[in-house]
Scaffold this active site. Structure first.
Site, mmCIF file in Angstrom:
data_model
loop_
_atom_site.group_PDB
_atom_site.id
_atom_site.type_symbol
_atom_site.label_atom_id
_atom_site.label_comp_id
_atom_site.label_asym_id
_atom_site.label_seq_id
_atom_site.Cartn_x
_atom_site.Cartn_y
_atom_site.Cartn_z
ATOM 1 N N CYS A 132 0.877 -0.808 0.226
ATOM 2 C CA CYS A 132 0.204 -0.058 -0.110
ATOM 3 C C CYS A 132 0.407 1.356 -0.025
ATOM 4 O O CYS A 132 2.285 1.058 0.941
ATOM 5 C CB CYS A 132 -1.023 -0.261 1.239
ATOM 6 S SG CYS A 132 -1.130 1.428 0.960
ATOM 7 N N CYS A 172 -9.110 0.021 5.982
ATOM 8 C CA CYS A 172 -7.269 0.280 6.162
ATOM 9 C C CYS A 172 -7.571 0.802 7.532
ATOM 10 O O CYS A 172 -8.006 1.919 8.315
ATOM 11 C CB CYS A 172 -7.127 2.092 5.520
ATOM 12 S SG CYS A 172 -6.599 2.659 5.976
ATOM 13 N N TYR A 176 -5.454 30.467 3.487
ATOM 14 C CA TYR A 176 -5.935 29.432 3.358
ATOM 15 C C TYR A 176 -6.986 29.091 4.562
ATOM 16 O O TYR A 176 -6.401 28.092 5.339
ATOM 17 C CB TYR A 176 -4.478 28.779 3.502
ATOM 18 C CG TYR A 176 -3.745 29.453 2.317
ATOM 19 C CD1 TYR A 176 -3.309 29.397 0.943
ATOM 20 C CD2 TYR A 176 -2.188 30.257 2.926
ATOM 21 C CE1 TYR A 176 -1.631 29.605 -0.173
ATOM 22 C CE2 TYR A 176 -1.700 30.703 1.724
ATOM 23 C CZ TYR A 176 -1.253 30.563 0.358
ATOM 24 O OH TYR A 176 -0.567 31.369 -0.196
ATOM 25 N N ASP A 203 -2.201 28.866 6.192
ATOM 26 C CA ASP A 203 -1.638 27.061 6.184
ATOM 27 C C ASP A 203 -1.685 27.303 4.110
ATOM 28 O O ASP A 203 -2.729 26.130 4.753
ATOM 29 C CB ASP A 203 -2.923 26.917 7.258
ATOM 30 C CG ASP A 203 -2.988 25.681 7.908
ATOM 31 O OD1 ASP A 203 -1.479 24.854 6.974
ATOM 32 O OD2 ASP A 203 -3.933 25.408 7.838
ATOM 33 N N CYS A 232 2.168 21.644 5.750
ATOM 34 C CA CYS A 232 2.319 19.994 5.526
ATOM 35 C C CYS A 232 3.146 19.687 4.975
ATOM 36 O O CYS A 232 3.269 18.597 4.989
ATOM 37 C CB CYS A 232 0.763 20.236 5.040
ATOM 38 S SG CYS A 232 -0.155 20.124 3.719
HETATM 39 N N1 SAH Z 1 -6.611 26.116 7.585
HETATM 40 C C1 SAH Z 1 -7.393 26.012 7.265
HETATM 41 C C2 SAH Z 1 -6.794 24.860 5.317
HETATM 42 C C3 SAH Z 1 -5.591 24.301 5.326
HETATM 43 S S1 SAH Z 1 -5.499 23.663 3.940
HETATM 44 C C4 SAH Z 1 -7.383 24.383 7.982
HETATM 45 O O1 SAH Z 1 -7.041 24.317 9.189
HETATM 46 O O2 SAH Z 1 -8.845 23.447 7.902
HETATM 47 C C5 SAH Z 1 -4.809 24.894 2.693
HETATM 48 C C6 SAH Z 1 -6.578 25.414 2.044
HETATM 49 O O3 SAH Z 1 -6.214 26.284 1.147
HETATM 50 C C7 SAH Z 1 -7.993 24.174 1.799
HETATM 51 O O4 SAH Z 1 -8.843 24.462 1.705
HETATM 52 C C8 SAH Z 1 -8.071 25.166 0.135
HETATM 53 O O5 SAH Z 1 -9.112 24.789 -0.820
HETATM 54 C C9 SAH Z 1 -6.825 26.314 0.043
HETATM 55 N N2 SAH Z 1 -6.358 26.880 -0.949
HETATM 56 C C10 SAH Z 1 -5.407 25.858 -2.009
HETATM 57 N N3 SAH Z 1 -4.762 27.085 -2.564
HETATM 58 C C11 SAH Z 1 -4.636 27.951 -2.251
HETATM 59 C C12 SAH Z 1 -4.510 29.219 -2.404
HETATM 60 N N4 SAH Z 1 -4.180 29.693 -3.509
HETATM 61 N N5 SAH Z 1 -5.313 30.581 -2.183
HETATM 62 C C13 SAH Z 1 -6.744 30.084 -0.986
HETATM 63 N N6 SAH Z 1 -6.354 29.120 -0.322
HETATM 64 C C14 SAH Z 1 -5.649 28.255 -0.978
#
Ligand code: SAH
Length: 461
Positions: free
Chosen positions: A79, A168, A320, A390, A417
């Protein structure tokens, strides 16, 4: 003697590579061996030789490493999900912390002493010897085995070959009952799984999410079409599962690797599930991002709050922001929080979640962070005391970083991440006048090589 393909060699594994593979040396040559654990003495077969390194396949463990454990999942070697399940949890954490250290030194250009000083102890999952069943979300592909039987499970590492497995061990126990019911329905109603090579067939993936705090369950079938034959029978069967809150279909008729299409249709119940973290309620749409490990997520959000050092007077931008999780966490201690997010459903969830929790000092913008932030800065002259970012694995866009530097918030909290892109962005921010003050690794993905890092940057005087 020169190393050759198919040579059988004895090797001592000394290190772990970024993909979780073991690394040893033969004739001074690094050899990457999948499934080998640091400390193993193993017999390997050389499979590929490059100019400065080689790959080998693990044939036999001669002396097992003291860090080797019996992996609980019988499929772990095939996997693609768990690369380091055969390594003790303590060692997994150590590996992740070291990986982040290396990125900060090699990519961000920080000195080893600085990294040593500012990196706080990693936060792993507590309780069990090896953390399992921590994921609140899973997406299972459907296909056929060699005999033509419909199967579901996980992709083998780096392929789209499905390994049949409805249980899983990282996922919730309910996944199995749901998947067995979907398989039984497909057999009974002659519903074909999607076939990537021809673009024919109907069922592509099943997305399952569970609210750990509420017990609510959501099932979304991603289909190459617009209706499911005999869907009443499927719904009746799925509704027998305790906690079932909503059943939906998502239409994805494109020849693409992207799992979800843009249209989701509710078949029964509620399209969203509810969960709560740290006393805040969240409603989550199928297409919205929501952290997969709720236990570790709460620890991360608390860390963000601590690093943000809010007193109630601050204006905060949360880029984000997804469904507004961090924004709402921060809003309780800030004057005002602005969130920015790309996915329309997530922004609608964020707005609904603010109302649901009676939080009024937040506002959300739909769009790319790299478009919204420069635009708002240039046209409206927006300001931030604290910024939280984020981003997804690819990190922040240059235009976003440039505007962050121009806005000069006192503090930036970077949740990442992917520590390689984090380190790349930290280099830009430190060259632009910020100082990395603290960083901490959070293990949101035990048994895999993935890792989260929360970093605090402070504007230098
Ligand atoms: N802070 C949030 C989400 C983090 S994940 C939490 O902890 O739940 C990253 C997020 O960024 C996702 O929701 C994705 O849809 C968004 N994203 C991806 N590319 C982006 C961009 N260029 N501008 C704004 N948001 C974006």
């Amino acid at each position: 003697m020169v190393l050759q393909k198919n040579d059988i060699c004895r090797i001592e594994i000394e290190d772990i590579g970024s993909q979780g593979e073991g690394i040893g040396k033969l004739q001074g040559f690094p050899v990457f061996v999948k499934d080998a654990v640091p400390g193993d003495v193993a017999e390997i077969r050389i499979t590929k030789i490059k100019k400065t390194y080689a790959y080998g396949r693990l044939e036999k463990v001669i002396t097992p490493s003291p860090f080797r454990i019996e992996p609980p999942c019988p499929f772990h070697r095939q996997c693609g999900g768990c690369q380091i399940q055969a390594i003790s949890y303590e060692k997994q954490l150590e590996f992740k912390n070291r990986k982040v250290k290396n990125h900060l030194i090699r990519i961000a250009g920080m000195s080893p002493e600085t990294v040593e000083r500012l990196l706080e102890p990693p936060v792993g999952m507590e309780g069990k010897e090896i953390p399992l069943r921590y994921r609140n979300k899973a997406q299972f592909p459907f296909g056929r085995d060699k005999e033509g039987k419909i199967i579901t499970g996980f992709y083998a590492g780096r392929t789209h070959h499905i390994i049949a497995n409805t249980d899983c061990l990282l996922g919730v126990e309910e996944n199995q009952a749901i998947l067995e019911k979907v398989l039984a329905y497909m057999e009974a109603y002659d519903v074909p799984p999607y076939d990537e090579s021809t673009g024919s067939g109907l069922v592509r993936h099943v997305l399952i999410r569970k609210g750990f705090a509420t017990g609510q369950l959501m099932v979304c079938l991603v289909i190459n079409g617009h209706t499911l034959p005999g869907q009443e029978a499927l719904m009746a069967s799925l509704r027998e599962i305790p906690g079932m809150t909503g059943i939906s279909i998502n239409c994805n008729c494109d020849r693409t690797n992207v799992i979800l299409g843009s249209r989701t249709k509710l078949l029964w119940g509620d399209l969203k599930i509810e969960d709560n973290i740290g006393g805040i309620r969240f409603r989550i749409s199928p297409r919205s991002f929501y952290q997969v490990n709720p236990v570790q997520t709460e620890a991360i959000y608390n860390q963000v709050l601590e690093y943000a050092q809010l007193t109630g007077k601050e204006t905060v931008w949360d880029l984000y922001c997804g469904i507004g999780t961090i924004s709402l966490f921060l809003a309780q201690r800030a004057k005002y929080v602005y969130g920015v997010e790309l996915v329309p459903e997530a922004i609608r969830d964020a707005e609904e979640n603010a109302v649901l929790n009676g939080i009024e000092n937040v506002e959300f913008y739909l769009g790319k962070a790299e478009d919204i932030l420069p635009d708002q800065y240039e046209r409206e002259g927006i300001f931030a005391d604290v910024m939280v970012v984020d981003p997804p694995r690819k990190g922040c866009d240059d235009a976003c970083l440039t505007t962050m530097l121009a806005m000069q918030p006192k503090r930036i909290v970077y949740v990442s991440c992917d520590s390689a892109t984090l380190a790349r962005d930290l280099k830009v921010l430190t060259e632009g006048g910020y100082e990395v003050r603290k960083a901490r690794v959070f293990d949101n993905f035990p048994n895999s090589v993935h890792v989260e890092v929360v970093t605090l940057l402070q504007l230098s005087n």
